[in-house]
Every structure is written in C-alpha cells, then in structure tokens.
Enzyme design. Structure first.
Site, PDB file in Angstrom:
ATOM      1  N   GLY A  27     -28.138  12.843  30.546  1.00 21.30           N
ATOM      2  CA  GLY A  27     -26.912  11.954  30.299  1.00 21.30           C
ATOM      3  C   GLY A  27     -26.402  12.346  28.873  1.00 21.30           C
ATOM      4  N   GLU A  78     -21.527  18.402  28.379  1.00 25.29           N
ATOM      5  CA  GLU A  78     -20.449  17.621  29.095  1.00 25.29           C
ATOM      6  C   GLU A  78     -19.470  17.267  28.285  1.00 25.29           C
ATOM      7  OE1 GLU A  78     -20.464  18.228  31.896  1.00 25.29           O
ATOM      8  OE2 GLU A  78     -22.620  18.166  33.056  1.00 25.29           O
TER       9      GLU A  78
HETATM   10 ZN   LIG Z   1     -25.461  15.365  33.869  1.00 25.84          ZN
END
Ligand SMILES: [Zn+2]
Length: 222
Positions: A27, A78
């Site tokens: 995350g 990300e």
């Molecule tokens: Zn991920």
C-alpha cells in the site's frame, strides 16, 4: 521541509496499516499541497519501508512530474498512479492505495460493483469499476487506474487491490474503508444469491449528494 504534510502522510499510512487495510510494506499514501507562490507538490510514502519504523523524514516530496523535491529514499513504486490521479482530478487532495481483503476478492473477479448502497453512491459516486490489469508500478497501471476511477472516488485494480481519492487524507482514508465495506457487502451478498442495485431514483439522489459534496472532478490545471 514540509514537515507538517509529511507527518500527516505518515499518520495516515500508519492508520492504514493498523486497521488491516494492508499487510507488511504494501500500500501507499500521498497528499497534494501547494507550495506558497509555487508548484503543486505531492508528499508520498517511500518504497518498501515498514510503517512502524517509518519516520516523517522518510516521506518523499515530488512535483507532479515525479521530480524529487525532498527526501532521500525512493518514492513508492506506485508514485505514477498517485501523480496520474492528481493530474486527472483537480478535486483530489489525497490518494490511498490498499490491498484490503474484500476489495481484492472482488478485484480478482474483475466484475464491477453495481451501485448497491446509499453511502456508496453519495461518497464514492455510484458503481465501482475494475481497472484493467497492468504490472504494479507501470505507467499503464496509472492510466488504467485513472480510467477506471473516472469522476468517482474509488476504483478496484484487477488482481491487485484498490485505490481511493479524497479532498484530504482523512477523506481518502474514509473512502478506502467505505470501499472495503462495500466490497465485503457485495461479496457476501453474492453468496446468498442475487443482489438488487439501488433504484434509479435512489441512485439519482445519491449522485446529486455526491456532486453537491465533491463538485467538479475535472482535470487538474496543474
Ligand atoms: Zn499495490
């Protein structure tokens, strides 16, 4: 530099970990802020660091083109998905990406969640699309996530997880929790039988509340 914004990102990342929306180093969390008289910047969690030992100084600050403005660590892999979300959505002030369990269950079915619940419609914007699969960290995943998000506040990432945006960190976090709840309701309800979507009238009421609350989601000028 930008200590306050970095602490806020760290606090939300720890909350995401504590509440079980991710495990380990999975995350990532970011928020956008405006440099006085200058650029829009994004404070984002670093790549591959545990949340319990992360410090505010580990949070990386990027400009919207991904150039580093502060921090010694590599940003989350990300980062392209976060930056693309800010560029696409002028009303996005924060982005949270999780691997929460029920969202991931629905994400592997690659079936969108219809507009089922009043709070889903009013806060997430209605149905929840599943972004086409792409390799984690790729520009293609960033493009697919933004396409699936559209004007709404949450999207599932096929065979991967979930992403939500909000006007600030607290809101983006709340939207991740609401997305997880919605996915759980959907997954369990499907085990009982067919599900019934909101009526057109109820969906319209929810979408009106969504539009009144979040305004124009259009592309960022920055
Ligand atoms: Zn991920």
């Amino acid at each position: 530099m930008w200590e306050e914004q970095r602490i806020q990102v760290l606090d939300t990342a720890r909350r995401m970990s504590r509440t079980g929306l991710v495990a380990g180093t999975a995350g990532n969390v970011s928020q956008r802020f405006h440099e006085p008289g200058g650029r829009d910047l994004v404070a984002i969690t670093p790549s591959g660091r545990r949340y319990d030992s992360m410090t505010a100084g580990d949070i990386v600050v990027l400009d919207l083109d991904g150039r580093c403005a502060a921090g010694d660590l590599a940003p989350s892999i990300e980062a392209p998905m976060h930056l693309a979300s800010y560029r696409a959505r002028k009303n996005a002030g924060a982005v949270v990406h999780t691997h929460s369990v029920h969202a991931s269950i629905v994400a592997v079915t690659c079936q969108e969640i219809p507009a089922l619940l009043d709070d889903q419609a009013a806060f997430l914007g209605g149905e929840i699309k599943v972004a086409e699969y792409a390799i984690p960290g790729s520009q293609q995943l960033a493009q697919n996530a933004v396409a699936g998000l559209g004007p709404r506040n949450a999207v599932l990432l096929a065979n991967h997880g979930a992403l939500a945006v909000g006007r600030d960190l607290e809101e983006a976090f709340d939207h991740c929790q609401l997305l997880e709840k919605t996915a759980k309701v959907y997954a369990l309800a499907r085990m009982l039988g067919d599900v019934r979507a909101l009526s057109p009238r109820a969906l319209e009421a929810g979408r009106s509340a969504f539009a009144a609350r979040f305004g124009d989601p259009g592309a960022s000028a920055c």
